[in-house]
Design a protein around this motif. Structure first.
Motif, PDB file in Angstrom:
ATOM      1  N   ASP A 112      -3.913   2.451  -2.271  1.00  0.00           N
ATOM      2  CA  ASP A 112      -3.718   3.594  -1.380  1.00  0.00           C
ATOM      3  C   ASP A 112      -4.656   3.619  -0.178  1.00  0.00           C
ATOM      4  O   ASP A 112      -4.600   4.535   0.630  1.00  0.00           O
ATOM      5  CB  ASP A 112      -3.827   4.909  -2.152  1.00  0.00           C
ATOM      6  CG  ASP A 112      -5.238   5.183  -2.659  1.00  0.00           C
ATOM      7  OD1 ASP A 112      -6.125   4.321  -2.523  1.00  0.00           O
ATOM      8  OD2 ASP A 112      -5.441   6.282  -3.205  1.00  0.00           O
TER       9      ASP A 112
ATOM     10  N   GLN B 184       5.207   3.958   1.655  1.00  0.00           N
ATOM     11  CA  GLN B 184       4.783   2.647   1.164  1.00  0.00           C
ATOM     12  C   GLN B 184       4.964   1.625   2.275  1.00  0.00           C
ATOM     13  O   GLN B 184       6.001   1.603   2.945  1.00  0.00           O
ATOM     14  CB  GLN B 184       5.624   2.258  -0.050  1.00  0.00           C
ATOM     15  CG  GLN B 184       5.225   0.935  -0.669  1.00  0.00           C
ATOM     16  CD  GLN B 184       5.927   0.746  -1.997  1.00  0.00           C
ATOM     17  OE1 GLN B 184       5.586   1.386  -2.986  1.00  0.00           O
ATOM     18  NE2 GLN B 184       6.917  -0.123  -2.025  1.00  0.00           N
TER      19      GLN B 184
ATOM     20  N   TYR C 284       0.858  -1.183   0.000  1.00  0.00           N
ATOM     21  CA  TYR C 284       0.000   0.000   0.000  1.00  0.00           C
ATOM     22  C   TYR C 284       0.894   1.233   0.000  1.00  0.00           C
ATOM     23  O   TYR C 284       1.960   1.231   0.630  1.00  0.00           O
ATOM     24  CB  TYR C 284      -0.889   0.011   1.248  1.00  0.00           C
ATOM     25  CG  TYR C 284      -1.778  -1.210   1.353  1.00  0.00           C
ATOM     26  CD1 TYR C 284      -3.075  -1.175   0.857  1.00  0.00           C
ATOM     27  CD2 TYR C 284      -1.307  -2.387   1.923  1.00  0.00           C
ATOM     28  CE1 TYR C 284      -3.892  -2.293   0.943  1.00  0.00           C
ATOM     29  CE2 TYR C 284      -2.117  -3.516   2.005  1.00  0.00           C
ATOM     30  CZ  TYR C 284      -3.405  -3.455   1.511  1.00  0.00           C
ATOM     31  OH  TYR C 284      -4.205  -4.572   1.589  1.00  0.00           O
TER      32      TYR C 284
ATOM     33  N   TYR D 297       6.269   9.298  -1.448  1.00  0.00           N
ATOM     34  CA  TYR D 297       5.273   8.338  -0.994  1.00  0.00           C
ATOM     35  C   TYR D 297       5.713   7.661   0.300  1.00  0.00           C
ATOM     36  O   TYR D 297       6.908   7.548   0.572  1.00  0.00           O
ATOM     37  CB  TYR D 297       5.041   7.244  -2.053  1.00  0.00           C
ATOM     38  CG  TYR D 297       4.228   7.733  -3.227  1.00  0.00           C
ATOM     39  CD1 TYR D 297       2.864   7.483  -3.296  1.00  0.00           C
ATOM     40  CD2 TYR D 297       4.825   8.445  -4.266  1.00  0.00           C
ATOM     41  CE1 TYR D 297       2.108   7.934  -4.371  1.00  0.00           C
ATOM     42  CE2 TYR D 297       4.086   8.909  -5.339  1.00  0.00           C
ATOM     43  CZ  TYR D 297       2.727   8.649  -5.383  1.00  0.00           C
ATOM     44  OH  TYR D 297       1.980   9.101  -6.438  1.00  0.00           O
TER      45      TYR D 297
ATOM     46  N   ARG E  97       0.806   5.783  -0.287  1.00  0.00           N
ATOM     47  CA  ARG E  97       0.072   7.043  -0.398  1.00  0.00           C
ATOM     48  C   ARG E  97       1.085   8.175  -0.424  1.00  0.00           C
ATOM     49  O   ARG E  97       2.079   8.158   0.303  1.00  0.00           O
ATOM     50  CB  ARG E  97      -0.863   7.201   0.803  1.00  0.00           C
ATOM     51  CG  ARG E  97      -1.813   8.377   0.667  1.00  0.00           C
ATOM     52  CD  ARG E  97      -2.775   8.461   1.842  1.00  0.00           C
ATOM     53  NE  ARG E  97      -3.628   7.277   1.916  1.00  0.00           N
ATOM     54  CZ  ARG E  97      -4.338   6.958   2.999  1.00  0.00           C
ATOM     55  NH1 ARG E  97      -4.283   7.708   4.083  1.00  0.00           N
ATOM     56  NH2 ARG E  97      -5.101   5.869   2.991  1.00  0.00           N
TER      57      ARG E  97
END
Length: 155
Positions: A45, A22, A10, A20, A12
């Protein structure tokens, strides 16, 4: 505790970190945390841990100490990272002080200091295992991320 989490990767984007966040999870455990400029192609996300990390990066206090983190590494490294998890939010320790927190480690031992620095550098879950709270040690997070995490916590 987090067995309801679906296994996967995942990610964002974080405006604060300018990259990001992760995470990799499986069986309700955090396997990895990284800070890529571009996430894995198949990363989703929507994940509750990303929500918590986002709130933390917006200034909400969180030690992430309730998370189940997969500690699949050498025993000495695991002991170091388990001790790092006990460093409270907005507090920092030196490598020497951390050695005093790790069972069977000697703060005056150069070898133990090297082992601690190696464990910090190879930490698979920076932020969740807050290596940025060790003031004179390396972080597994990229230097700009480490500095922003330290700044966020006033370190």
């Amino acid at each position: 505790m987090n067995a309801q989490w679906d296994a996967g990767i995942y990610a964002r984007q974080s405006p604060y970190l300018e990259r990001y966040v992760q995470i990799g999870v499986a069986s309700g455990r955090v396997l990895s945390v990284s800070f890529p400029e571009t996430p894995e192609e198949d990363a989703e996300d929507d994940h509750p841990l990303l929500d918590r990390i986002e709130a933390y990066l917006e200034g909400e206090t969180d030690d992430f100490d309730d998370l189940d983190v997969a500690m699949t590494m050498a025993t000495d490294h695991r002991k170091v990272l388990e001790a790092v998890r006990t460093i409270p939010y907005a507090e920092s320790v030196t490598v020497r002080a951390l050695a005093g927190m790790v069972p069977d480690f000697d703060p005056d031992s150069e070898d133990d200091g090297i082992l601690i620095r190696t464990a910090l550098d190879e930490n698979p879950t920076p932020l969740v295992v807050p290596d940025h709270r060790v003031s004179d040690g390396p972080s597994a997070a990229p230097p700009p991320v480490e500095q922003r995490l330290r700044s966020l916590e006033g370190l």
